[in-house]
Design a protein around this motif. Structure first.
Motif, PDB file in Angstrom:
ATOM      1  N   VAL A  58       0.815  -1.423  -0.079  1.00  0.00           N
ATOM      2  CA  VAL A  58       0.048   0.006  -0.054  1.00  0.00           C
ATOM      3  C   VAL A  58       0.892   1.270  -0.035  1.00  0.00           C
ATOM      4  N   LEU A  59       1.979   1.381   0.830  1.00  0.00           N
ATOM      5  CA  LEU A  59       2.873   2.405   0.896  1.00  0.00           C
ATOM      6  C   LEU A  59       3.296   2.795  -0.545  1.00  0.00           C
ATOM      7  N   VAL A  60       3.980   1.566  -1.313  1.00  0.00           N
ATOM      8  CA  VAL A  60       4.592   1.596  -2.573  1.00  0.00           C
ATOM      9  C   VAL A  60       3.437   2.209  -3.489  1.00  0.00           C
ATOM     10  N   ILE A  61       2.180   1.888  -3.488  1.00  0.00           N
ATOM     11  CA  ILE A  61       1.277   2.455  -4.214  1.00  0.00           C
ATOM     12  C   ILE A  61       1.133   4.033  -3.966  1.00  0.00           C
ATOM     13  N   ILE A  62       1.043   4.400  -2.760  1.00  0.00           N
ATOM     14  CA  ILE A  62       1.105   5.855  -2.341  1.00  0.00           C
ATOM     15  C   ILE A  62       2.204   6.396  -2.992  1.00  0.00           C
ATOM     16  N   GLY A  63       3.334   5.875  -2.813  1.00  0.00           N
ATOM     17  CA  GLY A  63       4.659   6.471  -3.190  1.00  0.00           C
ATOM     18  C   GLY A  63       4.703   6.578  -4.727  1.00  0.00           C
ATOM     19  N   VAL A  64       4.309   5.442  -5.621  1.00  0.00           N
ATOM     20  CA  VAL A  64       4.334   5.815  -6.857  1.00  0.00           C
ATOM     21  C   VAL A  64       3.470   6.606  -7.223  1.00  0.00           C
ATOM     22  N   PHE A  65       2.142   6.610  -6.838  1.00  0.00           N
ATOM     23  CA  PHE A  65       0.998   7.476  -7.259  1.00  0.00           C
ATOM     24  C   PHE A  65       1.473   9.039  -6.915  1.00  0.00           C
ATOM     25  N   ALA A 118      -0.951   0.669 -12.210  1.00  0.00           N
ATOM     26  CA  ALA A 118      -2.279   0.983 -11.637  1.00  0.00           C
ATOM     27  C   ALA A 118      -2.052   2.335 -11.032  1.00  0.00           C
ATOM     28  N   ALA A 119      -1.089   2.443 -10.418  1.00  0.00           N
ATOM     29  CA  ALA A 119      -0.760   3.762  -9.579  1.00  0.00           C
ATOM     30  C   ALA A 119      -0.459   4.775 -10.426  1.00  0.00           C
ATOM     31  N   CYS A 120       0.560   4.515 -11.394  1.00  0.00           N
ATOM     32  CA  CYS A 120       0.797   5.298 -12.513  1.00  0.00           C
ATOM     33  C   CYS A 120      -0.353   5.761 -13.468  1.00  0.00           C
ATOM     34  N   PHE A 121      -1.251   5.144 -13.511  1.00  0.00           N
ATOM     35  CA  PHE A 121      -2.349   5.084 -14.671  1.00  0.00           C
ATOM     36  C   PHE A 121      -3.333   6.407 -14.279  1.00  0.00           C
ATOM     37  N   LEU A 122      -3.398   6.275 -13.109  1.00  0.00           N
ATOM     38  CA  LEU A 122      -4.642   7.177 -12.307  1.00  0.00           C
ATOM     39  C   LEU A 122      -4.181   8.635 -12.812  1.00  0.00           C
ATOM     40  N   PRO A 123      -3.061   9.070 -12.337  1.00  0.00           N
ATOM     41  CA  PRO A 123      -2.734  10.574 -12.406  1.00  0.00           C
ATOM     42  C   PRO A 123      -2.259  10.850 -13.953  1.00  0.00           C
ATOM     43  N   ALA A 124      -1.811   9.665 -14.921  1.00  0.00           N
ATOM     44  CA  ALA A 124      -1.752   9.798 -16.403  1.00  0.00           C
ATOM     45  C   ALA A 124      -2.996  10.080 -16.882  1.00  0.00           C
ATOM     46  N   ARG A 125      -3.958   9.327 -16.446  1.00  0.00           N
ATOM     47  CA  ARG A 125      -5.436   9.427 -17.250  1.00  0.00           C
ATOM     48  C   ARG A 125      -6.032  10.902 -16.922  1.00  0.00           C
ATOM     49  N   ARG A 126      -5.808  11.248 -15.610  1.00  0.00           N
ATOM     50  CA  ARG A 126      -6.328  12.607 -15.117  1.00  0.00           C
ATOM     51  C   ARG A 126      -5.730  13.701 -15.959  1.00  0.00           C
ATOM     52  N   VAL A 127      -4.570  13.767 -16.262  1.00  0.00           N
ATOM     53  CA  VAL A 127      -3.770  14.695 -17.057  1.00  0.00           C
ATOM     54  C   VAL A 127      -4.143  15.029 -18.293  1.00  0.00           C
ATOM     55  N   THR A 128      -4.410  13.741 -18.968  1.00  0.00           N
ATOM     56  CA  THR A 128      -4.872  13.673 -20.468  1.00  0.00           C
ATOM     57  C   THR A 128      -6.263  14.193 -20.556  1.00  0.00           C
ATOM     58  N   GLN A 129      -7.020  14.180 -19.527  1.00  0.00           N
ATOM     59  CA  GLN A 129      -8.634  14.775 -19.865  1.00  0.00           C
ATOM     60  C   GLN A 129      -8.541  16.215 -19.736  1.00  0.00           C
ATOM     61  N   VAL A 130      -7.425  16.603 -19.488  1.00  0.00           N
ATOM     62  CA  VAL A 130      -7.320  18.143 -19.313  1.00  0.00           C
ATOM     63  C   VAL A 130      -7.514  19.028 -20.519  1.00  0.00           C
ATOM     64  N   ASP A 131      -8.384  19.942 -20.805  1.00  0.00           N
ATOM     65  CA  ASP A 131      -8.297  20.598 -21.929  1.00  0.00           C
ATOM     66  C   ASP A 131      -7.280  21.412 -22.088  1.00  0.00           C
ATOM     67  N   PRO A 132      -6.667  21.335 -23.536  1.00  0.00           N
ATOM     68  CA  PRO A 132      -5.420  21.891 -23.921  1.00  0.00           C
ATOM     69  C   PRO A 132      -5.259  23.200 -23.681  1.00  0.00           C
ATOM     70  N   LEU A 133      -6.145  24.258 -23.582  1.00  0.00           N
ATOM     71  CA  LEU A 133      -6.318  25.569 -23.473  1.00  0.00           C
ATOM     72  C   LEU A 133      -5.919  25.594 -21.912  1.00  0.00           C
ATOM     73  N   VAL A 134      -6.658  24.892 -21.211  1.00  0.00           N
ATOM     74  CA  VAL A 134      -6.553  25.086 -19.583  1.00  0.00           C
ATOM     75  C   VAL A 134      -4.937  24.737 -19.210  1.00  0.00           C
ATOM     76  N   ALA A 135      -4.467  23.528 -20.042  1.00  0.00           N
ATOM     77  CA  ALA A 135      -3.221  23.195 -19.654  1.00  0.00           C
ATOM     78  C   ALA A 135      -1.996  24.138 -20.130  1.00  0.00           C
ATOM     79  N   LEU A 136      -2.374  25.052 -21.219  1.00  0.00           N
ATOM     80  CA  LEU A 136      -1.468  25.903 -21.490  1.00  0.00           C
ATOM     81  C   LEU A 136      -1.325  27.084 -20.598  1.00  0.00           C
TER      82      LEU A 136
END
Length: 593
Positions: free
Chosen positions: A480-487, A572-590
């Motif tokens: 669990v700690l490793v999941i938290i750390g990687v995430f 799985a720990a990497c996928f959650l933050p990766a998926r969240r950033v790909t859902q951001v609108d490019p204008l908002v990200a810029l």
């Protein structure tokens, strides 16, 4: 047992006791082996000794879990310090010295540690009671008291203070490091394609993954070992077997005839009970061995090594009670037992080892240890049957050569054991069996009773179960700690690169490409951690060799399963933050800062 005088070593005490024992062996040669030596040890060592390897393994697991937690805390504090660089720079520009800033950050870390310690103590109090409740009987010495004692609590708090200082100091020094102008203009999120000290945070994640690999592999090996032990072919069925150890009154049942008359009556009474399918008297409790002799004599056969052989005394119902299969010849009959005929039934190992390529039926065998007793001196036994092997030297060792003879040939010893096969729950029959035994003689003491399944659990499965429970808990918390750390690392990393990701997406990069790029970055960290963890496991799991059985310390199946699990969990720990950033609108990200 004795108390040593001040300044006397155990070696000196053993030397004195050895002199006494050697003199006694000359007076009572039948009670001593031909060659022996006296060893003295402390009472604590005699109690804790068998459990010492497991205690060391648990200490190692706790240390690894502490290191994983330290890596996690250091990682989170580094990320927090990086995010606060501009705040710290403003404080410095207003006149705060580096020492004062470091002190402020350390005080914040200690406040967090204090809150964590309070919850940790509560968790330890509740968790310890839960572990004690789950602990199998016989897993630790009966004399051990498992409780949250003040010395353990103060030790844990001391470790907390030390680790807080070490984990909080590096982020604090990092936060005040560097030029003031750079920190005022360059700090903050989205300031560049990477983040400062990213390699340190990545290194901590790698270290976490490596330690968790070792913990999970240790738990996996314990699980495989327990599974192997529980599925050992005993050679007999331990289900629905009740055992009752009887201590006979001194001076009343010393001869073979006296014991024959007593147990003939007891066995008849017990067999007549509803729910009893078979019963026998014996001197041993399988599968932990019976009496043994260092050598046997077989006419016409010579051998240079000693033929160590076990033997048991039983009634005609012995083989039916245990369910031992007949391979050749016949079982002991009621006539053999009542007339104390010198016949034996041997197991398959004895037949194959001592009569290679020959038929043992009809041949004679002599157990040399029986020559020590006048009533069995120069006894030669005829082999009348061969039965299948049953474990007789514990669960972990292969069956030893063994012979079964009628209990009426000798009145050896003052105790016997009843083995009773029941059609129902064995312990439900105990009161009825006790009543029948006391009906034969009310002066007989029942010193040890229980079902054979529970006995096996207590003395063969309890220690592996305890190791599996504790190591499994530690491995689960570490995972669990490793999941938290990687995430945490991946989430912080992609948050800093949100601006760059927005540029890539504005230029036409697909969400799948961005997702793949981030997952590959996380997979690289996990892969390096796995490699380091596997290398460490190959060395460290050898210390578990004495605690596992039926599986190699470098079992490839366990290693492969753990690696697959770590990869899946890490991705799985990497996928959650990766998926969240790909859902951001490019204008908002810029425009992201």
């Amino acid at each position: 047992m004795g108390r040593l005088k001040p300044g006397v070593s155990f070696q000196a005490a053993a030397a004195d006791l050895n002199v006494v024992a050697q003199r006694l062996s000359n007076i009572y040669p039948q009670d001593f082996p031909q060659h022996f030596n006296v060893v003295a040890q402390s009472f604590a060592d005699s109690v804790v000794g068998p459990f010492r390897p497991m205690l060391y393994a648990l200490m190692g697991a706790v240390t690894m879990l502490l290191l994983i937690a330290c890596c996690n805390v250091a990682n989170l504090l580094l990320a927090r310090a990086t995010a606060r660089e501009r705040e710290i720079a403003i404080r410095a520009s207003m006149g705060a010295t580096r020492a004062r800033l470091v002190r402020q950050l350390m005080v914040e870390s200690f406040l967090l540690a204090l809150a964590g310690s309070v919850f940790g103590c509560l968790f330890a109090y509740v968790g310890l009671r839960g572990i004690v409740a789950m602990m199998p009987e016989g897993a630790i010495p009966r004399t051990a008291v498992v409780a949250l004692k003040p010395i353990a609590l103060w030790f844990a708090l001391g470790v907390t203070i030390l680790t807080t200082f070490l984990c909080g100091l590096a982020p604090a020094l990092h936060a005040v490091h560097g030029g003031l102008y750079h920190r005022l203009t360059g700090a903050g999120r989205g300031s560049g394609g990477g983040f400062r000290h990213g390699k340190l945070r990545a290194g901590l994640v790698i270290f976490e993954v490596a330690l968790s690999i070792v913990l999970v592999i240790g738990a996996g090996l314990m699980m495989r070992s327990l599974f192997a032990l529980e599925h050992v072919d005993l050679g007999f069925n331990p289900r629905n077997l009740l055992f009752v150890r009887l201590a006979l009154p001194k001076g009343r049942y010393d001869t073979a005839d006296q014991k024959r008359l007593l147990f003939q009556q007891i066995i008849e009474r017990v067999n007549s009970l509803p729910g009893v399918t078979a019963a026998t008297v014996t001197i041993s409790l399988p599968p932990f061995g019976a009496a043994s002799t260092d050598d046997v004599t077989i006419p016409g056969k010579t051998h240079s090594d000693r033929w160590r052989t076990q033997f048991d005394l039983g009634s005609e119902g012995y083989f039916r009670t245990l369910g031992l299969p007949l391979l050749r010849g016949r079982f002991l009959s009621d006539t053999d037992v009542q007339s104390a005929r010198r016949v034996v039934v041997v197991n398959e190992t004895l037949a194959s080892k001592y009569f290679k390529g020959e038929d043992p039926i009809g041949q004679t065998i002599k157990f040399n240890i029986l020559d020590q007793f006048p009533e069995t001196r120069d006894f030669n036994f005829e082999i009348v049957g061969v039965v299948g092997d049953a474990r007789n030297d514990g669960l972990r060792d292969a069956p030893q050569p063994e012979a079964y003879m009628a209990y009426t040939i000798a009145g050896l010893g003052s105790s016997r054991c009843l083995l009773i096969r029941t059609a129902t729950e064995p312990m439900a029959m105990l009161d009825s069996v006790r009543h029948e035994v006391w009906a034969a003689d009310s002066n007989i003491a029942l010193t040890n009773t229980g079902s054979l399944e529970n006995f096996l659990t207590q003395y063969s499965y309890a220690a592996p179960q305890f190791g599996l429970i504790t190591l499994g808990i530690f491995a689960g918390i570490g995972l669990v700690l490793v999941i938290i750390g990687v995430f945490g690392v991946m989430a912080y990393s992609v948050s800093l690169e949100t601006h760059d990701i927005g540029i890539r997406m504005a230029l036409g990069a697909q969400q799948g490409n961005i997702l793949k790029m981030i997952l590959l970055r996380g997979l690289r960290l996990i892969t390096v951690g796995i490699v380091v963890g596997l290398l460490a496991s190959f060395g460290l799991t050898r210390f578990l060799a004495s605690q596992i059985w039926g599986v190699s310390p470098t079992d490839p199946l366990t290693f492969a399963a753990v690696v697959a699990a770590i990869v899946v969990v890490g991705l799985a720990a990497c996928f959650l933050p990766a998926r969240r950033v790909t859902q951001v609108d490019p204008l908002v990200a810029l425009r992201y800062e």
